[in-house]
Design a protein around this motif. Structure first.
Motif, PDB file in Angstrom:
ATOM      1  N   ARG A  91      -3.670   5.360  -0.458  1.00  0.00           N
ATOM      2  CA  ARG A  91      -4.462   6.066   0.555  1.00  0.00           C
ATOM      3  C   ARG A  91      -3.829   7.435   0.781  1.00  0.00           C
ATOM      4  O   ARG A  91      -2.618   7.583   0.703  1.00  0.00           O
ATOM      5  N   TYR A  92      -4.638   8.434   1.074  1.00  0.00           N
ATOM      6  CA  TYR A  92      -4.164   9.800   1.290  1.00  0.00           C
ATOM      7  C   TYR A  92      -4.340  10.172   2.759  1.00  0.00           C
ATOM      8  O   TYR A  92      -5.388   9.939   3.343  1.00  0.00           O
ATOM      9  N   ALA A  93      -3.324  10.808   3.335  1.00  0.00           N
ATOM     10  CA  ALA A  93      -3.400  11.261   4.726  1.00  0.00           C
ATOM     11  C   ALA A  93      -4.325  12.465   4.857  1.00  0.00           C
ATOM     12  O   ALA A  93      -4.874  12.708   5.916  1.00  0.00           O
ATOM     13  N   ASP A  94      -4.509  13.198   3.768  1.00  0.00           N
ATOM     14  CA  ASP A  94      -5.328  14.416   3.765  1.00  0.00           C
ATOM     15  C   ASP A  94      -5.650  14.758   2.317  1.00  0.00           C
ATOM     16  O   ASP A  94      -5.041  14.194   1.398  1.00  0.00           O
ATOM     17  N   ASP A  95      -6.592  15.670   2.117  1.00  0.00           N
ATOM     18  CA  ASP A  95      -6.884  16.143   0.768  1.00  0.00           C
ATOM     19  C   ASP A  95      -5.641  16.770   0.156  1.00  0.00           C
ATOM     20  O   ASP A  95      -4.877  17.464   0.853  1.00  0.00           O
TER      21      ASP A  95
ATOM     22  N   GLY B 166       0.819  -1.201   0.000  1.00  0.00           N
ATOM     23  CA  GLY B 166       0.000   0.000   0.000  1.00  0.00           C
ATOM     24  C   GLY B 166       0.850   1.247   0.000  1.00  0.00           C
ATOM     25  O   GLY B 166       1.994   1.238   0.456  1.00  0.00           O
ATOM     26  N   GLN B 167       0.294   2.311  -0.527  1.00  0.00           N
ATOM     27  CA  GLN B 167       1.001   3.592  -0.589  1.00  0.00           C
ATOM     28  C   GLN B 167       0.215   4.624   0.211  1.00  0.00           C
ATOM     29  O   GLN B 167      -0.981   4.812  -0.020  1.00  0.00           O
ATOM     30  N   LEU B 168       0.885   5.284   1.127  1.00  0.00           N
ATOM     31  CA  LEU B 168       0.298   6.383   1.882  1.00  0.00           C
ATOM     32  C   LEU B 168       0.882   7.681   1.353  1.00  0.00           C
ATOM     33  O   LEU B 168       2.095   7.887   1.398  1.00  0.00           O
ATOM     34  N   ILE B 169       0.021   8.546   0.825  1.00  0.00           N
ATOM     35  CA  ILE B 169       0.445   9.847   0.317  1.00  0.00           C
ATOM     36  C   ILE B 169       0.246  10.868   1.438  1.00  0.00           C
ATOM     37  O   ILE B 169      -0.854  11.011   1.972  1.00  0.00           O
ATOM     38  N   ILE B 170       1.314  11.575   1.778  1.00  0.00           N
ATOM     39  CA  ILE B 170       1.274  12.620   2.797  1.00  0.00           C
ATOM     40  C   ILE B 170       1.515  13.932   2.058  1.00  0.00           C
ATOM     41  O   ILE B 170       2.639  14.252   1.706  1.00  0.00           O
TER      42      ILE B 170
ATOM     43  N   ASP C 273      -0.798  18.428  14.635  1.00  0.00           N
ATOM     44  CA  ASP C 273      -1.713  18.694  13.527  1.00  0.00           C
ATOM     45  C   ASP C 273      -2.769  17.590  13.472  1.00  0.00           C
ATOM     46  O   ASP C 273      -2.471  16.419  13.692  1.00  0.00           O
ATOM     47  N   ALA C 274      -3.997  17.958  13.160  1.00  0.00           N
ATOM     48  CA  ALA C 274      -5.108  17.004  13.156  1.00  0.00           C
ATOM     49  C   ALA C 274      -4.934  15.887  12.125  1.00  0.00           C
ATOM     50  O   ALA C 274      -5.411  14.771  12.340  1.00  0.00           O
ATOM     51  N   THR C 275      -4.275  16.160  11.014  1.00  0.00           N
ATOM     52  CA  THR C 275      -4.123  15.147   9.969  1.00  0.00           C
ATOM     53  C   THR C 275      -2.683  14.712   9.730  1.00  0.00           C
ATOM     54  O   THR C 275      -2.452  13.674   9.120  1.00  0.00           O
ATOM     55  N   HIS C 276      -1.710  15.491  10.205  1.00  0.00           N
ATOM     56  CA  HIS C 276      -0.308  15.201   9.898  1.00  0.00           C
ATOM     57  C   HIS C 276       0.567  14.935  11.122  1.00  0.00           C
ATOM     58  O   HIS C 276       1.786  14.923  11.028  1.00  0.00           O
ATOM     59  N   ASP C 277      -0.064  14.744  12.264  1.00  0.00           N
ATOM     60  CA  ASP C 277       0.670  14.362  13.465  1.00  0.00           C
ATOM     61  C   ASP C 277       1.240  12.948  13.262  1.00  0.00           C
ATOM     62  O   ASP C 277       0.587  12.097  12.644  1.00  0.00           O
ATOM     63  N   PRO C 278       2.459  12.685  13.729  1.00  0.00           N
ATOM     64  CA  PRO C 278       3.041  11.350  13.546  1.00  0.00           C
ATOM     65  C   PRO C 278       2.145  10.208  14.033  1.00  0.00           C
ATOM     66  O   PRO C 278       2.081   9.153  13.394  1.00  0.00           O
ATOM     67  N   ASP C 279       1.434  10.409  15.148  1.00  0.00           N
ATOM     68  CA  ASP C 279       0.548   9.352  15.647  1.00  0.00           C
ATOM     69  C   ASP C 279      -0.635   9.118  14.713  1.00  0.00           C
ATOM     70  O   ASP C 279      -1.074   7.981  14.535  1.00  0.00           O
TER      71      ASP C 279
END
Length: 88
Positions: free
Chosen positions: A81-85, A45-49, A57-63
């Motif tokens: 999958r995308y971490a945020d828009d 899987g690929q996670l796009i940040i 940050d609500a969407t980019h915090d390491p946790d």
């Protein structure tokens, strides 16, 4: 249960991967690997940040990002999958 995570992030993150593959090449290789090993029970899987990792940050915090990776591993599913828009 095996998972291989490919993480795409903003410039400066994953520089070693970026030197080896451009963004399109990384995605194409990951998708090809995803398709090739799916029948063996291996999920790729690929996670796009889309922007920098930012503690608090609500969407980019390491946790939060770790939660995305864990969810990709436990629920599997689509390759990307995308971490945020992307517009955020």
């Amino acid at each position: 249960m095996t998972t291989i995570a490919i993480i795409g992030a903003s410039p400066g993150f994953g520089a070693a991967v970026a030197r080896r593959f451009d963004e399109e090449g990384q995605s194409a290789y990951g998708q090809m690997l995803h398709d090739a090993v799916a029948d063996e029970g291996i999920h790729v899987g690929q996670l796009i940040i889309p922007r920098e990792i930012a503690p608090g940050d609500a969407t980019h915090d390491p946790d939060v990002l770790a939660g995305h990776l864990w969810d990709m591993h436990t629920h599997r599913g689509d390759f990307r999958r995308y971490a945020d828009d992307l517009d955020a």
